[in-house]
Design a protein around this motif. Structure first.
Motif, PDB file in Angstrom:
ATOM      1  N   SER A 116       0.819  -1.217   0.000  1.00 22.78           N
ATOM      2  CA  SER A 116       0.000   0.000   0.000  1.00 22.78           C
ATOM      3  C   SER A 116       0.850   1.263   0.000  1.00 22.78           C
ATOM      4  CB  SER A 116      -0.929   0.000   1.217  1.00 22.78           C
ATOM      5  OG  SER A 116      -1.594   1.229   1.349  1.00 22.78           O
ATOM      6  N   SER A 117       1.917   1.278   0.796  1.00 18.56           N
ATOM      7  CA  SER A 117       2.771   2.469   0.875  1.00 18.56           C
ATOM      8  C   SER A 117       3.354   2.810  -0.489  1.00 18.56           C
ATOM      9  CB  SER A 117       3.901   2.233   1.879  1.00 18.56           C
ATOM     10  OG  SER A 117       3.386   2.092   3.180  1.00 18.56           O
ATOM     11  N   ALA A 118       3.799   1.781  -1.211  1.00 13.85           N
ATOM     12  CA  ALA A 118       4.350   2.022  -2.553  1.00 13.85           C
ATOM     13  C   ALA A 118       3.270   2.512  -3.507  1.00 13.85           C
ATOM     14  CB  ALA A 118       4.985   0.742  -3.087  1.00 13.85           C
ATOM     15  N   LEU A 119       2.090   1.908  -3.463  1.00  8.35           N
ATOM     16  CA  LEU A 119       0.995   2.307  -4.351  1.00  8.35           C
ATOM     17  C   LEU A 119       0.614   3.768  -4.140  1.00  8.35           C
ATOM     18  CD1 LEU A 119      -1.310  -0.841  -4.018  1.00  8.35           C
ATOM     19  CD2 LEU A 119       0.191  -0.286  -5.932  1.00  8.35           C
ATOM     20  N   GLN A 120       0.542   4.182  -2.889  1.00  6.10           N
ATOM     21  CA  GLN A 120       0.193   5.572  -2.594  1.00  6.10           C
ATOM     22  C   GLN A 120       1.279   6.527  -3.086  1.00  6.10           C
ATOM     23  OE1 GLN A 120      -1.737   6.247   1.404  1.00  6.10           O
ATOM     24  NE2 GLN A 120      -1.296   4.065   1.624  1.00  6.10           N
TER      25      GLN A 120
ATOM     26  N   GLY B 263       2.880 -14.859  -1.046  1.00 11.71           N
ATOM     27  CA  GLY B 263       2.893 -14.541   0.381  1.00 11.71           C
ATOM     28  C   GLY B 263       4.251 -14.131   0.895  1.00 11.71           C
ATOM     29  N   TYR B 264       5.322 -14.671   0.290  1.00 15.08           N
ATOM     30  CA  TYR B 264       6.654 -14.260   0.727  1.00 15.08           C
ATOM     31  C   TYR B 264       6.831 -12.778   0.474  1.00 15.08           C
ATOM     32  CZ  TYR B 264       8.303 -19.039   1.471  1.00 15.08           C
ATOM     33  OH  TYR B 264       8.485 -20.304   1.955  1.00 15.08           O
ATOM     34  N   PRO B 265       7.248 -12.011   1.496  1.00 15.71           N
ATOM     35  CA  PRO B 265       7.219 -10.551   1.387  1.00 15.71           C
ATOM     36  C   PRO B 265       8.087  -9.967   0.288  1.00 15.71           C
ATOM     37  CG  PRO B 265       8.285 -11.269   3.434  1.00 15.71           C
ATOM     38  CD  PRO B 265       7.617 -12.459   2.852  1.00 15.71           C
ATOM     39  N   LEU B 266       9.294 -10.503   0.083  1.00 13.76           N
ATOM     40  CA  LEU B 266      10.148  -9.923  -0.951  1.00 13.76           C
ATOM     41  C   LEU B 266       9.653 -10.269  -2.345  1.00 13.76           C
ATOM     42  CD1 LEU B 266      13.694 -10.257   0.622  1.00 13.76           C
ATOM     43  CD2 LEU B 266      12.231  -8.256   0.450  1.00 13.76           C
ATOM     44  N   SER B 267       8.971 -11.402  -2.477  1.00 12.85           N
ATOM     45  CA  SER B 267       8.322 -11.715  -3.750  1.00 12.85           C
ATOM     46  C   SER B 267       7.198 -10.726  -4.021  1.00 12.85           C
ATOM     47  CB  SER B 267       7.773 -13.146  -3.727  1.00 12.85           C
ATOM     48  OG  SER B 267       8.815 -14.088  -3.685  1.00 12.85           O
ATOM     49  N   ALA B 268       6.372 -10.477  -3.003  1.00 10.71           N
ATOM     50  CA  ALA B 268       5.270  -9.524  -3.150  1.00 10.71           C
ATOM     51  C   ALA B 268       5.801  -8.125  -3.452  1.00 10.71           C
ATOM     52  CB  ALA B 268       4.428  -9.503  -1.874  1.00 10.71           C
ATOM     53  N   TRP B 269       6.865  -7.737  -2.759  1.00 12.64           N
ATOM     54  CA  TRP B 269       7.460  -6.397  -2.972  1.00 12.64           C
ATOM     55  C   TRP B 269       7.949  -6.250  -4.403  1.00 12.64           C
ATOM     56  CZ3 TRP B 269      12.343  -4.765  -4.430  1.00 12.64           C
ATOM     57  CH2 TRP B 269      12.593  -3.406  -4.295  1.00 12.64           C
ATOM     58  N   LEU B 270       8.688  -7.243  -4.890  1.00 16.13           N
ATOM     59  CA  LEU B 270       9.264  -7.137  -6.230  1.00 16.13           C
ATOM     60  C   LEU B 270       8.184  -7.158  -7.303  1.00 16.13           C
ATOM     61  CD1 LEU B 270      11.877  -6.953  -7.878  1.00 16.13           C
ATOM     62  CD2 LEU B 270      11.874  -9.456  -8.006  1.00 16.13           C
TER      63      LEU B 270
ATOM     64  N   ILE C 227       2.676  -4.063 -10.993  1.00 15.07           N
ATOM     65  CA  ILE C 227       1.544  -3.211 -10.613  1.00 15.07           C
ATOM     66  C   ILE C 227       1.911  -1.739 -10.756  1.00 15.07           C
ATOM     67  CG2 ILE C 227      -0.101  -2.672  -8.779  1.00 15.07           C
ATOM     68  CD1 ILE C 227       0.330  -5.526  -7.737  1.00 15.07           C
ATOM     69  N   ARG C 228       3.151  -1.396 -10.456  1.00 13.16           N
ATOM     70  CA  ARG C 228       3.624  -0.016 -10.628  1.00 13.16           C
ATOM     71  C   ARG C 228       3.372   0.491 -12.049  1.00 13.16           C
ATOM     72  NH1 ARG C 228       8.733   1.550 -12.497  1.00 13.16           N
ATOM     73  NH2 ARG C 228       9.480   3.593 -11.804  1.00 13.16           N
ATOM     74  N   GLU C 229       3.620  -0.357 -13.042  1.00 15.26           N
ATOM     75  CA  GLU C 229       3.418   0.038 -14.434  1.00 15.26           C
ATOM     76  C   GLU C 229       1.973   0.458 -14.686  1.00 15.26           C
ATOM     77  OE1 GLU C 229       5.527   0.098 -17.126  1.00 15.26           O
ATOM     78  OE2 GLU C 229       7.291  -0.424 -15.935  1.00 15.26           O
ATOM     79  N   LEU C 230       1.040  -0.322 -14.150  1.00 16.34           N
ATOM     80  CA  LEU C 230      -0.376  -0.036 -14.413  1.00 16.34           C
ATOM     81  C   LEU C 230      -0.889   1.155 -13.615  1.00 16.34           C
ATOM     82  CD1 LEU C 230      -1.957  -3.598 -14.698  1.00 16.34           C
ATOM     83  CD2 LEU C 230      -1.238  -2.037 -16.510  1.00 16.34           C
TER      84      LEU C 230
ATOM     85  N   ALA D 150       5.313   4.658 -16.514  1.00 13.15           N
ATOM     86  CA  ALA D 150       6.062   4.581 -15.252  1.00 13.15           C
ATOM     87  C   ALA D 150       7.480   5.085 -15.469  1.00 13.15           C
ATOM     88  CB  ALA D 150       6.086   3.148 -14.745  1.00 13.15           C
ATOM     89  N   PRO D 151       8.029   5.852 -14.536  1.00 11.19           N
ATOM     90  CA  PRO D 151       9.411   6.324 -14.682  1.00 11.19           C
ATOM     91  C   PRO D 151      10.381   5.145 -14.743  1.00 11.19           C
ATOM     92  CG  PRO D 151       8.285   7.448 -12.873  1.00 11.19           C
ATOM     93  CD  PRO D 151       7.403   6.322 -13.287  1.00 11.19           C
ATOM     94  N   GLU D 152      11.477   5.344 -15.450  1.00 11.50           N
ATOM     95  CA  GLU D 152      12.521   4.322 -15.501  1.00 11.50           C
ATOM     96  C   GLU D 152      13.131   4.144 -14.111  1.00 11.50           C
ATOM     97  OE1 GLU D 152      13.604   2.442 -18.090  1.00 11.50           O
ATOM     98  OE2 GLU D 152      12.020   3.269 -19.360  1.00 11.50           O
TER      99      GLU D 152
END
Length: 637
Positions: free
Chosen positions: A203-207, A292-299, A305-308, A317-319
């Motif tokens: 969520s923090s990244a999405l915001q 579920g693994y956090p670093l998998s979800a983060w990456l 999702i960042r692209e969309l 999305a910025p490079e």
């Protein structure tokens, strides 16, 4: 029946599929106050509604004059100007009266009396006068469509009379965390329970990227409950993310639920971490099942999702901010998988960087907290060899990399204290730590992967610490040995010592289960020495081959009952609240090459370590003596 991934595709193919499927997807638009639009994306170009300024204005404090009447003024031939007729006082921003066409700054004006100014230098026409439209001209385009509004954009728009702007709405993303084992961060985990933090991390990244986020409560692994929450989220949101359930376990319902509602675009991507990703289209909306693994979800969030999120707002999305770095050791990797490996970075001369891999594993959150970047190892390479280069996505400011000190070696709790004080006291650099064991630390220092090593390697023949190993590893070089601490080593025992362990020989009892430190660790060397002193063979110790990599981890293993005993430092026993049987005192040193002794960062570190209040804080950790802390020896090996 065994569940399998439906398909695994390359990272490039996965991104292309998402972009193609959702190329026309945008959020609705809305009009908002310009003053509240920082970071928002414009729908169309915005023109100035008025000129700014819309009159000729004084550019500084002074007097308005007719330029031709100042011609020829000098120190020898000053010109007098009548106040009201030949000149008028003006302040910055004041309109210029029609009969005047220049301003003389107040510092160049002498007032003779209440009616007369005197000047000693002439000025040209329009001197220190802002033209009409100097800042903005009515009708001119100020910002284009698909522009991310910055703070200065808002200033320019408001000056030009634009008080309201049309922007893309923030895309609403609903996150659904699922799992029977999950609890909130405010709860206290019991055995078998895990804290659910992925939703907040994602969520923090999405915001940050411009989304509005809704997080549901934790949904247990019950198909009907997940299905109900999912259906509601699809109706309300632009993107839906289900956390966990993307793999092939017994309680993983995500793929089935999504498949019944829409089209699976892909299930599984050839990357590591992040492989078990689900991407789908449901009611023309993007849906993701994150691992579920956090670093998998983060990456996966960063890559896909960042692209969309940006595309929904009408911009690409910025490079990623990337550099190229070299490795100085062999880095194995699976061919066919593009690996994203956490690394520390050392800045070399001529804008070159060395990458030092951190701990692998999709749940090793501490490794990304400590990392400077993410190294990308191509899927067509079976790892990297010394001297190979690879791109690194930066996690920290590039300028900070020039100032960091990287210490690789044995684990010690006092280093965390020192690292924190380096930042707290504004020394202007970070002390980065990698805990790998004394021998591995010296190896990294020899390869040029670190600035410092931390070691406590006992020479069984002499009883001295580190020196014989330095002679072996660094023959012909000059090294600096800086004592950090003397520290107490002993056995971690369960509270109350239920197995009645009172000496090293008690570890040979059949009912005693020991846990060791990794090969090359100073504590492992010490343990082998103690066994030798007591005529004990390693085969007599149950659990000798089972390893942990830090004092804290070894003490925790004893505390939770995975082992009956482990060797380590007293400070870790106090942190983990286990009993401690003292056995010996050892010397822990920081080691670095003599040529960086004059480096200001090293000098600041030495200064800090020598402070009495720091020594006092270290001794309060328990089991430390600082009688030689800060003392330096230069060895010509």
């Amino acid at each position: 029946m065994v569940k399998k991934y439906l398909d695994k595709i390359s990272l490039t193919a996965a991104l292309n599929k998402l972009k193609e499927n959702f190329k026309n997807l945008r959020t609705e638009t809305e009009k908002i106050k310009t003053s509240e639009a920082e970071g928002r994306i414009t729908v169309s170009g915005i023109k100035a509604r008025r000129s700014a300024p819309d009159y000729y204005a004084a550019a500084m404090d002074g007097i308005a004059v007719q330029a031709q009447k100042t011609a020829g003024a000098s120190e020898r031939n000053p010109i007098s100007l009548k106040i009201g007729r030949d000149a008028l006082p003006v302040d910055t921003g004041d309109p210029i009266p029609e009969q005047f066409n220049a301003v003389i700054k107040i510092e160049a004006v002498n007032q003779i009396d209440t009616k007369t100014y005197s000047i000693e230098k002439g000025v040209p026409p329009w001197n220190h006068i802002r033209s009409i439209g100097e800042s903005a001209v009515r009708g001119n385009l100020l910002v284009t469509a698909s522009h991310s509004l910055k703070d200065y954009d808002l200033g320019a728009l408001l000056e030009a009379g634009v008080t309201e702007v049309e922007v893309y709405k923030k895309p609403l993303v609903t996150i659904i965390p699922t799992g029977d084992e999950l609890i909130t961060a405010e709860s206290t985990p019991q055995k078998g329970e895990l804290v659910e933090f992925n939703s907040q991390m994602v969520s923090s990244a999405l915001q940050k990227w411009g989304a509005e986020v809704k997080i549901t409560g934790i949904i247990p692994d019950k198909k009907d409950l997940i299905k109900k929450a999912f259906s509601k989220a699809v109706k309300e949101s632009k993107i839906v993310i289900i956390l966990s359930g993307s793999s092939a376990g017994r309680g993983d319902y995500t793929i089935e639920i999504i498949k019944n509602k829409g089209e699976i675009l892909f299930h599984g991507v050839n990357i590591m971490p992040g492989k078990p990703l689900i991407a789908a289209e449901v009611e023309e909306k993007p849906v993701f099942g994150l691992p579920g693994y956090p670093l998998s979800a983060w990456l996966d969030n960063q890559l896909f999702i960042r692209e969309l999120i940006f595309q929904l707002q009408g911009v690409p999305a910025p490079e990623f901010n990337q550099i190229e770095a070299v490795v100085k050791r062999k880095v194995p990797s699976d061919i066919g998988l593009e690996e994203f490996l956490r690394v520390n970075l050392i800045a070399e001369a001529d804008n070159r960087y060395t990458a030092v891999p951190l701990k692998r594993g999709s749940s090793a959150m501490e490794s990304i907290v400590k990392a400077d970047g993410i190294m990308r190892i191509s899927d067509n390479k079976e790892g990297l060899h010394p001297g190979d280069k690879a791109p690194v996505i930066l996690l920290n400011d590039k300028n900070m990399l020039q100032n960091n000190l990287l210490l690789i070696g044995s684990h010690d709790l006092s280093l965390d204290l020192i690292r924190n004080e380096v930042r707290k006291r504004n020394y202007g650099f970070d002390l980065k730590l990698q805990t790998v064991g004394s021998m591995a630390g010296l190896t990294s220092l020899r390869r040029g992967e670190s600035h410092l090593a931390g070691a406590h390697l006992l020479d069984p023949e002499t009883g001295r610490y580190n020196i014989s190993y330095l002679k072996r590893f660094f023959k012909g070089q000059k090294l600096v040995v800086l004592n950090l601490v003397h520290r107490e080593q002993g056995l971690y025992l369960k509270k109350g010592n239920p197995k009645n362990i009172n000496r090293i020989k008690d570890l040979t009892k059949k009912e005693i289960n020991y846990i060791n430190r990794q090969r090359g660790a100073g504590t492992r060397v010490l343990f082998d020495y103690l066994l030798s002193q007591n005529n004990i063979e390693s085969a007599q110790i149950a659990g000798y081959e089972k390893e942990e990599f830090t004092h804290i981890a070894a003490a925790a293993a004893v505390g939770r009952g995975s082992a009956d005993a482990a060797l380590g430092i007293r400070a870790a026993a106090e942190v983990m609240d286990v009993d401690f049987l003292p056995l010996t005192e050892e010397k822990y040193d920081l080691i670095f090459k003599e040529d960086i002794l004059v480096n200001p960062r090293i000098q600041n570190l030495i200064e800090l370590i020598n402070k009495e209040d720091i020594k006092d804080e270290i001794e309060k950790l328990g089991g430390y003596k600082c009688r030689d802390t800060g003392k330096i020896r230069i060895l010509d090996l």
